[in-house]
Design a protein around this motif. Structure first.
Motif, PDB file in Angstrom:
ATOM      1  N   ALA A 103     -13.639  70.804   6.955  1.00 43.78           N
ATOM      2  CA  ALA A 103     -14.115  69.464   6.212  1.00 43.78           C
ATOM      3  C   ALA A 103     -12.798  68.904   5.421  1.00 43.78           C
ATOM      4  N   TRP A 104     -11.763  69.673   4.839  1.00 45.16           N
ATOM      5  CA  TRP A 104     -10.598  69.306   4.119  1.00 45.16           C
ATOM      6  C   TRP A 104      -9.521  69.104   5.274  1.00 45.16           C
ATOM      7  N   TYR A 105      -9.269  70.374   6.310  1.00 45.66           N
ATOM      8  CA  TYR A 105      -8.328  70.291   7.268  1.00 45.66           C
ATOM      9  C   TYR A 105      -8.872  70.612   8.436  1.00 45.66           C
ATOM     10  N   PRO A 106      -8.940  69.489   9.338  1.00 47.29           N
ATOM     11  CA  PRO A 106      -9.607  69.920  10.657  1.00 47.29           C
ATOM     12  C   PRO A 106      -8.973  70.687  11.562  1.00 47.29           C
ATOM     13  N   HIS A 107      -9.529  71.530  12.402  1.00 48.10           N
ATOM     14  CA  HIS A 107      -8.693  72.537  13.068  1.00 48.10           C
ATOM     15  C   HIS A 107      -8.219  71.794  14.234  1.00 48.10           C
ATOM     16  N   THR A 108      -7.188  71.164  14.032  1.00 53.09           N
ATOM     17  CA  THR A 108      -6.436  70.396  14.782  1.00 53.09           C
ATOM     18  C   THR A 108      -4.790  70.551  14.442  1.00 53.09           C
ATOM     19  N   VAL A 109      -3.723  70.223  15.323  1.00 52.04           N
ATOM     20  CA  VAL A 109      -2.589  70.300  15.046  1.00 52.04           C
ATOM     21  C   VAL A 109      -2.404  69.515  13.507  1.00 52.04           C
ATOM     22  N   GLY A 110      -2.930  68.221  13.746  1.00 56.53           N
ATOM     23  CA  GLY A 110      -2.804  67.328  12.773  1.00 56.53           C
ATOM     24  C   GLY A 110      -3.288  67.793  11.519  1.00 56.53           C
ATOM     25  N   GLY A 111      -4.195  68.486  11.278  1.00 50.84           N
ATOM     26  CA  GLY A 111      -4.948  69.216  10.224  1.00 50.84           C
ATOM     27  C   GLY A 111      -4.053  70.330   9.618  1.00 50.84           C
ATOM     28  N   LEU A 112      -3.617  71.044  10.525  1.00 49.57           N
ATOM     29  CA  LEU A 112      -2.522  72.186  10.247  1.00 49.57           C
ATOM     30  C   LEU A 112      -1.402  71.645   9.768  1.00 49.57           C
ATOM     31  N   VAL A 113      -0.836  70.456  10.048  1.00 51.44           N
ATOM     32  CA  VAL A 113       0.287  69.763   9.163  1.00 51.44           C
ATOM     33  C   VAL A 113      -0.051  69.097   7.976  1.00 51.44           C
ATOM     34  N   ASP A 114      -1.369  68.680   7.740  1.00 52.18           N
ATOM     35  CA  ASP A 114      -1.734  68.110   6.617  1.00 52.18           C
ATOM     36  C   ASP A 114      -1.938  69.271   5.583  1.00 52.18           C
ATOM     37  N   CYS A 115      -2.276  70.324   6.019  1.00 48.09           N
ATOM     38  CA  CYS A 115      -2.601  71.836   4.987  1.00 48.09           C
ATOM     39  C   CYS A 115      -1.102  72.078   4.537  1.00 48.09           C
ATOM     40  N   TYR A 116      -0.040  71.988   5.429  1.00 46.23           N
ATOM     41  CA  TYR A 116       1.240  72.438   4.874  1.00 46.23           C
ATOM     42  C   TYR A 116       1.770  71.445   4.116  1.00 46.23           C
ATOM     43  N   VAL A 117       1.383  70.252   4.364  1.00 44.57           N
ATOM     44  CA  VAL A 117       2.197  68.924   3.266  1.00 44.57           C
ATOM     45  C   VAL A 117       1.332  69.214   2.040  1.00 44.57           C
ATOM     46  N   ALA A 118       0.233  69.582   2.062  1.00 44.11           N
ATOM     47  CA  ALA A 118      -0.762  69.586   0.886  1.00 44.11           C
ATOM     48  C   ALA A 118      -0.384  70.807   0.053  1.00 44.11           C
ATOM     49  N   GLY A 119       0.318  71.846   0.661  1.00 46.56           N
ATOM     50  CA  GLY A 119       0.900  73.114   0.045  1.00 46.56           C
ATOM     51  C   GLY A 119       2.248  73.088  -0.668  1.00 46.56           C
ATOM     52  N   LEU A 120       3.059  71.942  -0.197  1.00 48.21           N
ATOM     53  CA  LEU A 120       4.290  72.000  -0.785  1.00 48.21           C
ATOM     54  C   LEU A 120       4.567  71.960  -2.109  1.00 48.21           C
ATOM     55  N   PRO A 121       3.465  71.274  -3.015  1.00 54.32           N
ATOM     56  CA  PRO A 121       3.914  71.397  -4.503  1.00 54.32           C
ATOM     57  C   PRO A 121       3.699  72.937  -4.884  1.00 54.32           C
ATOM     58  N   PHE A 122       2.980  73.895  -4.287  1.00 56.47           N
ATOM     59  CA  PHE A 122       2.530  74.851  -4.553  1.00 56.47           C
ATOM     60  C   PHE A 122       3.711  76.021  -4.081  1.00 56.47           C
ATOM     61  N   MET A 123       4.273  75.678  -3.250  1.00 61.51           N
ATOM     62  CA  MET A 123       5.433  76.321  -2.567  1.00 61.51           C
ATOM     63  C   MET A 123       6.794  75.955  -3.588  1.00 61.51           C
ATOM     64  N   ARG A 124       6.992  75.171  -4.165  1.00 62.81           N
ATOM     65  CA  ARG A 124       8.209  74.843  -4.903  1.00 62.81           C
ATOM     66  C   ARG A 124       8.578  75.600  -5.846  1.00 62.81           C
ATOM     67  N   PRO A 125       7.594  75.881  -6.748  1.00 64.20           N
ATOM     68  CA  PRO A 125       7.769  76.911  -7.919  1.00 64.20           C
ATOM     69  C   PRO A 125       8.034  78.170  -7.572  1.00 64.20           C
ATOM     70  N   MET A 126       7.368  78.631  -6.335  1.00 67.12           N
ATOM     71  CA  MET A 126       7.681  80.027  -5.934  1.00 67.12           C
ATOM     72  C   MET A 126       8.984  80.175  -5.411  1.00 67.12           C
ATOM     73  N   LEU A 127       9.283  79.145  -4.568  1.00 67.37           N
ATOM     74  CA  LEU A 127      10.783  79.235  -3.914  1.00 67.37           C
ATOM     75  C   LEU A 127      11.700  79.088  -5.043  1.00 67.37           C
ATOM     76  N   VAL A 128      11.670  78.031  -5.916  1.00 67.74           N
ATOM     77  CA  VAL A 128      12.754  77.946  -6.775  1.00 67.74           C
ATOM     78  C   VAL A 128      12.765  79.239  -7.628  1.00 67.74           C
ATOM     79  N   GLY A 129      11.630  79.757  -8.361  1.00 68.53           N
ATOM     80  CA  GLY A 129      11.527  80.845  -9.239  1.00 68.53           C
ATOM     81  C   GLY A 129      12.231  82.120  -8.496  1.00 68.53           C
ATOM     82  N   ASN A 130      11.998  82.274  -7.036  1.00 65.49           N
ATOM     83  CA  ASN A 130      12.486  83.382  -6.481  1.00 65.49           C
ATOM     84  C   ASN A 130      14.156  83.312  -6.092  1.00 65.49           C
ATOM     85  N   LEU A 131      14.496  82.044  -5.888  1.00 63.59           N
ATOM     86  CA  LEU A 131      16.016  81.965  -6.028  1.00 63.59           C
ATOM     87  C   LEU A 131      16.736  82.141  -7.322  1.00 63.59           C
TER      88      LEU A 131
END
Length: 204
Positions: free
Chosen positions: A148-176
């Motif tokens: 429903a949120w991210y169709p099981h297509t390549v485009g849906g997978l890309v959208d899922c990764y893009v939506a997850g970027l704000p959650f990756m940033r704190p983990m990445l900066v924190g670990n560095l």
């Protein structure tokens, strides 16, 4: 008993004589668990975690396969309190891979007393662990979702990764920042050990 068994026993015997290394790792593990339980209430950014730094310190201080359990233990213990999610298998397996990778760290850290290679390895481990966790768990979100949120297509997978970027940033900066700090903790422990050994050597 083969040579591998002998080396394993010697490793654990060495740790028994240097119990403070185990104590430091246990303290870091406990801190990582507590932080995961309270960080939301403190208003901390999402995915800012201490497990990766604790794993790095554990790998260098223990210098045996016991370091594998550090990130997995943090995830399991805290999830028992927080509750599991639909992508449990992806989060736990992501931490398990990070733990396995940590066993290889001493090979890249420039010997027992590290130096600049230790901090370069810390940066690489922090970067690699963050990117791996982001890639694998977001793939899990896309795969395990109902489409429903991210169709099981390549485009849906890309959208899922893009939506997850704000959650990756704190983990990445924190670990560095936090993983090199963990390298500093290891260096401090080693210096205290050498100072203690020097103090116990009788004068001639």
């Amino acid at each position: 008993m083969d040579a591998r068994d002998v080396l394993s026993r010697l490793s654990w015997r060495d740790l028994a004589h240097r119990w403070w290394r185990v104590a430091v790792v246990v303290a870091l593990l406990a801190l990582a668990v507590v932080w995961r339980l309270v960080k939301d209430g403190l208003g901390a950014p999402p995915n800012l975690e201490l497990a990766t730094a604790a794993t790095f310190a554990g790998a260098l201080l223990l210098r045996n396969r016991g370091a594998v359990v550090v990130p997995f233990a943090v995830a399991v213990v805290s999830d028992l309190a927080l509750g599991n999610t639909s992508i449990l298998v992806f989060t736990w397996s992501a931490w398990a891979v990070i733990g396995v990778a940590a066993v290889l760290l001493p090979r890249f850290c420039g010997g027992r007393h590290g130096g600049w290679k230790r901090y370069a390895t810390a940066l690489g481990f922090g970067l690699g662990s963050s990117l791996w966790f982001f890639a694998w768990t977001n793939f899990g979100v896309w795969l395990m979702g109902d489409g429903a949120w991210y169709p099981h297509t390549v485009g849906g997978l890309v959208d899922c990764y893009v939506a997850g970027l704000p959650f990756m940033r704190p983990m990445l900066v924190g670990n560095l920042v936090l993983v090199p700090l963990a390298a500093g903790v290891v260096t401090l422990v080693e210096r205290l050990e050498r100072a203690a050994q020097h103090d116990t050597v009788p004068a001639r």
